[in-house]
Design an enzyme around this catalytic site. Structure first.
Site, PDB file in Angstrom:
ATOM      1  N   GLU A  72      10.555  -3.146  -7.831  1.00 53.59           N
ATOM      2  CA  GLU A  72      10.945  -1.576  -8.434  1.00 53.59           C
ATOM      3  C   GLU A  72      10.040  -0.650  -8.239  1.00 53.59           C
ATOM      4  O   GLU A  72      10.518   0.466  -7.856  1.00 53.59           O
ATOM      5  CB  GLU A  72      11.516  -1.896  -9.984  1.00 53.59           C
ATOM      6  CG  GLU A  72      12.772  -2.405 -10.012  1.00 53.59           C
ATOM      7  CD  GLU A  72      12.512  -4.019 -10.197  1.00 53.59           C
ATOM      8  OE1 GLU A  72      11.205  -4.667 -10.366  1.00 53.59           O
ATOM      9  OE2 GLU A  72      13.263  -4.800 -10.460  1.00 53.59           O
ATOM     10  N   PHE A  97      15.532  -2.673 -15.687  1.00 55.50           N
ATOM     11  CA  PHE A  97      14.424  -2.771 -14.701  1.00 55.50           C
ATOM     12  C   PHE A  97      13.862  -1.676 -14.463  1.00 55.50           C
ATOM     13  O   PHE A  97      12.654  -1.660 -13.613  1.00 55.50           O
ATOM     14  CB  PHE A  97      14.943  -3.751 -13.576  1.00 55.50           C
ATOM     15  CG  PHE A  97      15.550  -4.988 -13.923  1.00 55.50           C
ATOM     16  CD1 PHE A  97      15.397  -5.529 -15.151  1.00 55.50           C
ATOM     17  CD2 PHE A  97      16.613  -5.696 -12.874  1.00 55.50           C
ATOM     18  CE1 PHE A  97      16.112  -6.775 -15.455  1.00 55.50           C
ATOM     19  CE2 PHE A  97      17.209  -6.774 -13.586  1.00 55.50           C
ATOM     20  CZ  PHE A  97      16.741  -7.263 -14.614  1.00 55.50           C
ATOM     21  N   ASP A 129      25.160 -11.262 -21.171  1.00 56.38           N
ATOM     22  CA  ASP A 129      23.899 -11.239 -20.444  1.00 56.38           C
ATOM     23  C   ASP A 129      22.712 -11.081 -21.383  1.00 56.38           C
ATOM     24  O   ASP A 129      21.646 -11.639 -21.061  1.00 56.38           O
ATOM     25  CB  ASP A 129      23.783 -10.398 -19.239  1.00 56.38           C
ATOM     26  CG  ASP A 129      24.483 -10.647 -18.245  1.00 56.38           C
ATOM     27  OD1 ASP A 129      25.097 -11.666 -18.190  1.00 56.38           O
ATOM     28  OD2 ASP A 129      24.524  -9.640 -17.280  1.00 56.38           O
ATOM     29  N   GLN A 133      18.721  -8.201 -20.164  1.00 50.75           N
ATOM     30  CA  GLN A 133      19.167  -7.335 -19.229  1.00 50.75           C
ATOM     31  C   GLN A 133      20.015  -5.712 -19.798  1.00 50.75           C
ATOM     32  O   GLN A 133      20.462  -5.383 -18.760  1.00 50.75           O
ATOM     33  CB  GLN A 133      20.520  -8.229 -18.692  1.00 50.75           C
ATOM     34  CG  GLN A 133      20.155  -9.578 -18.544  1.00 50.75           C
ATOM     35  CD  GLN A 133      19.212  -9.896 -17.167  1.00 50.75           C
ATOM     36  OE1 GLN A 133      19.567  -9.285 -16.184  1.00 50.75           O
ATOM     37  NE2 GLN A 133      17.957 -10.415 -17.671  1.00 50.75           N
TER      38      GLN A 133
END
Length: 336
Positions: A72, A97, A129, A133
């Site tokens: 990222e 993220f 999830d 997440q």
């Protein structure tokens, strides 16, 4: 001006709202259409293009799609480099993220870079999830970036419009998208300006204003419908632009209702609630305020279970409205 692509031509129906694709799909369709009209558009991905729906752009414009894999920081750095060369970049990954690249985002602002960031799978509403997440601090992080814009649409049409609008903004733009499908609230011709909001329920008898963004807008509307049956008027505002926030609309609502409840799928620190509070920082009078946000660490559960457990679903909003009104009545009753 960047184009706005209609999404399958579906509109509101008299019996209720048709269901569009998830906001992530709306972003993917919109940025793909923008890429067809603007040859300067590029998209960068952090190996989640299938989930963010950036794959739609990759399929239509493979020569302008860049797979950065699970790097990222490099994705944001490449976006900065591309905009220096005259491109208009969109960099997309999960909202959770995006924190890995925060130093690069901060330095992009220092460098006066113009980049568009898209964070998907935001909040507890992603469901099973689990917390690793879930983007729950992204609004606070991106609000703190110099000259940034933070947008959180509630349906596919607003997501598509705002995706296009980001390309016209100078600085760091951040779009927060949802995983699940949401009912359609707006027609395809509805405009969405950065710094604006939408008042979705309003009357001269409103007693409380509820301000939401994203999935909580739909929960607020459901709560307002129930409370209307009890004779309690609730004004509902879709604060899709969290930074800059629509201070004039919020102040007018507070002046008319006297009470404001914010509800967000985000930690309480630095999110929508704090943005709304900032709108009253330099005013003479402060309305009665209450913030509903995610306070406990989520587990793995269905989206509706997550919202209920976090205390940000329609039932929690109903209880908060009843509670804020009851608290004001009880002292008066005790005094009498």
């Amino acid at each position: 001006r960047a184009p706005y692509p209609p999404l399958d031509g579906r509109q509101r129906s008299g019996a209720g709202f048709a269901e569009y694709p998830a906001l992530e799909a709306a972003f993917g369709q919109a940025v793909s259409a923008i890429g067809g009209a603007r040859p300067d558009t590029v998209v960068l991905d952090g190996e989640v293009a299938d989930s963010t729906r950036a794959k739609f752009f990759a399929e239509q414009h493979p020569d302008r799609f860049f797979e950065c894999y699970i790097a990222e920081q490099q994705m944001v750095a490449a976006a900065v480099g591309l905009q220096v060369r005259g491109w208009t970049p969109y960099a997309a990954t999960f909202a959770a993220f995006m924190t890995r690249a925060y130093d690069f985002i901060r330095m992009a602002a220092v460098s006066r870079a113009d980049i568009n960031l898209v964070g998907s799978h935001a909040g507890v509403a992603i469901g099973e999830d689990g917390p690793s997440q879930m983007g729950l601090e992204d609004i606070a992080a991106l609000r703190a970036v110099h000259n940034s814009v933070v947008l959180h649409p509630s349906d596919a049409n607003s997501a598509a419009r705002l995706t296009a609008g980001m390309a016209e903004h100078d600085g760091i733009s951040y779009l927060r998208t949802l995983r699940g499908k949401t009912p359609v609230l707006y027609g395809p011709e509805e405009g969405f300006r950065i710094g604006g909001s939408k008042v979705l329920r309003s009357s001269t008898h409103d007693q409380v204003t509820v301000v939401g963004a994203g999935t909580t807008v739909h929960e607020a509307l459901a709560a307002a419908d129930v409370l209307a049956g009890e004779g309690i008027g609730v004004r509902v505002i879709d604060a899709y632009s969290i930074k800059p926030v629509d201070a004039p609309t919020l102040r007018a609502a507070a002046e008319e209702t006297g009470r404001v409840i914010t509800v967000e799928d985000h930690w309480p620190e630095g999110g929508l609630g704090d943005a709304v509070l900032d709108a009253f920082a330099d005013t003479r009078s402060m309305p009665r305020m209450m913030k509903l946000a995610v306070t406990g660490m989520p587990a793995s559960a269905k989206p509706e279970e997550q919202l209920r457990e976090a205390g940000i679903d329609s039932g929690a909003i109903e209880a908060a409205v009843r509670g804020i009104l009851r608290q004001e009545r009880e002292p008066a009753a005790a005094g009498s």
